[in-house]
Scaffold this motif. Structure first.
Motif, PDB file in Angstrom:
ATOM      1  N   LYS A 186       0.833  -1.221   0.000  1.00 42.39           N
ATOM      2  CA  LYS A 186       0.000   0.000   0.000  1.00 42.39           C
ATOM      3  C   LYS A 186       0.859   1.259   0.000  1.00 42.39           C
ATOM      4  N   ILE A 187       1.943   1.224   0.779  1.00 42.40           N
ATOM      5  CA  ILE A 187       2.783   2.423   0.932  1.00 42.40           C
ATOM      6  C   ILE A 187       3.699   2.635  -0.276  1.00 42.40           C
ATOM      7  N   VAL A 188       4.272   1.548  -0.813  1.00 49.24           N
ATOM      8  CA  VAL A 188       5.367   1.733  -1.789  1.00 49.24           C
ATOM      9  C   VAL A 188       4.973   1.546  -3.253  1.00 49.24           C
ATOM     10  N   LYS A 189       3.746   1.131  -3.529  1.00 52.04           N
ATOM     11  CA  LYS A 189       3.430   0.906  -4.957  1.00 52.04           C
ATOM     12  C   LYS A 189       3.568   2.200  -5.771  1.00 52.04           C
ATOM     13  N   LYS A 190       3.399   3.345  -5.112  1.00 54.86           N
ATOM     14  CA  LYS A 190       3.571   4.646  -5.790  1.00 54.86           C
ATOM     15  C   LYS A 190       5.029   4.888  -6.198  1.00 54.86           C
ATOM     16  N   ASN A 191       5.962   4.157  -5.592  1.00 53.28           N
ATOM     17  CA  ASN A 191       7.389   4.399  -5.809  1.00 53.28           C
ATOM     18  C   ASN A 191       8.017   3.462  -6.842  1.00 53.28           C
ATOM     19  N   ILE A 192       7.221   2.561  -7.417  1.00 53.01           N
ATOM     20  CA  ILE A 192       7.778   1.620  -8.389  1.00 53.01           C
ATOM     21  C   ILE A 192       7.792   2.260  -9.778  1.00 53.01           C
ATOM     22  N   ALA A 193       8.995   2.322 -10.372  1.00 54.86           N
ATOM     23  CA  ALA A 193       9.149   2.928 -11.706  1.00 54.86           C
ATOM     24  C   ALA A 193       8.465   2.078 -12.773  1.00 54.86           C
ATOM     25  N   LYS A 194       8.017   2.733 -13.824  1.00 58.12           N
ATOM     26  CA  LYS A 194       7.336   2.022 -14.922  1.00 58.12           C
ATOM     27  C   LYS A 194       8.347   1.302 -15.835  1.00 58.12           C
ATOM     28  N   GLU A 195       9.418   2.011 -16.186  1.00 58.04           N
ATOM     29  CA  GLU A 195      10.366   1.405 -17.135  1.00 58.04           C
ATOM     30  C   GLU A 195      11.205   0.333 -16.439  1.00 58.04           C
ATOM     31  N   GLN A 196      11.520  -0.724 -17.191  1.00 52.36           N
ATOM     32  CA  GLN A 196      12.243  -1.885 -16.641  1.00 52.36           C
ATOM     33  C   GLN A 196      13.687  -1.854 -17.140  1.00 52.36           C
ATOM     34  N   GLN A 197      14.613  -2.265 -16.271  1.00 44.66           N
ATOM     35  CA  GLN A 197      15.992  -2.403 -16.769  1.00 44.66           C
ATOM     36  C   GLN A 197      16.693  -3.656 -16.257  1.00 44.66           C
TER      37      GLN A 197
END
Length: 206
Positions: free
Chosen positions: A145-156
């Motif tokens: 709930k807290i960190v899903k906002k912090n996951i970047a969209k682009e993958q590397q």
């Protein structure tokens, strides 16, 4: 210290030196600010450093990967991982200022350039990261709930972006909401010491 070389023989002289300095630094700081239980400080390398490095058995972070250590305390798993992956960027956050001070002082003392400890609650962290790592901070649904906002969209990385947690004990109820997505690996498959039984690294793509 030998236990780290046993499982990570590829470490450079500089990395080994950084790992070797941790014992005295954590003993010194632990005497002033309790970040590791007094009884456990003698097990620093097995229970804290190697335990943190177990995440590297789940994913080999590519250079340039951005990682947030959520609830780092005195710097775990962030500091050992920052030593292992010098070409990745780590931000270590914790809501307890005096614990973050220990992480700041240790990172500075061993010359870690890729590690930024900050006194911050997870709710207030605005940055974007490829992975969030944590060590037994809170149940997984609360963390998501807290960190899903912090996951970047682009993958590397080969592994899709997400959360990687170190946890122990029976996790069935906690992992139930994510049973179709979550990966759970027992640390005893990689490390033979008794202490690693019933301890796991959990990966949840987000």
């Amino acid at each position: 210290m030998n236990i780290i070389q046993k499982y990570f023989p590829q470490l450079s002289a500089e990395q080994l030196q950084q790992v070797a300095l941790l014992d005295e630094l954590y003993r010194d700081w632990n005497a002033k600010i309790n970040v590791i239980s007094r009884k456990d400080i003698d097990n620093l390398y097995e229970h804290h450093v190697l335990h943190s490095m177990a995440i590297a058995r789940m994913v080999n972070f590519r250079p340039g990967t951005r990682i947030l250590d959520f609830g780092t305390g005195g710097g775990f798993p962030g500091i050992p991982l920052a030593i292992l992956f010098p070409e990745c960027q780590f931000k270590l956050i914790d809501g307890t200022g005096k614990k973050i001070r220990v992480a700041q002082e240790v990172a500075q003392a061993i010359g870690l350039k890729n590690c930024q400890p900050a006194h911050l609650r997870g709710e207030d962290e605005k940055g974007q990261y490829d992975f969030i790592v944590s060590r037994a901070v809170m149940p997984l649904p609360d963390l998501v709930k807290i960190v899903k906002k912090n996951i970047a969209k682009e993958q590397q990385n080969a592994l899709p972006n997400g959360i990687i947690c170190l946890k122990g004990g029976n996790l069935d109820a906690e992992l139930q909401p994510y049973r179709k997505l979550v990966e759970k690996a027992e640390l005893s498959q990689w490390f033979s010491e008794e202490w690693f039984k019933e301890k796991y690294v959990i990966y949840l793509p987000l």
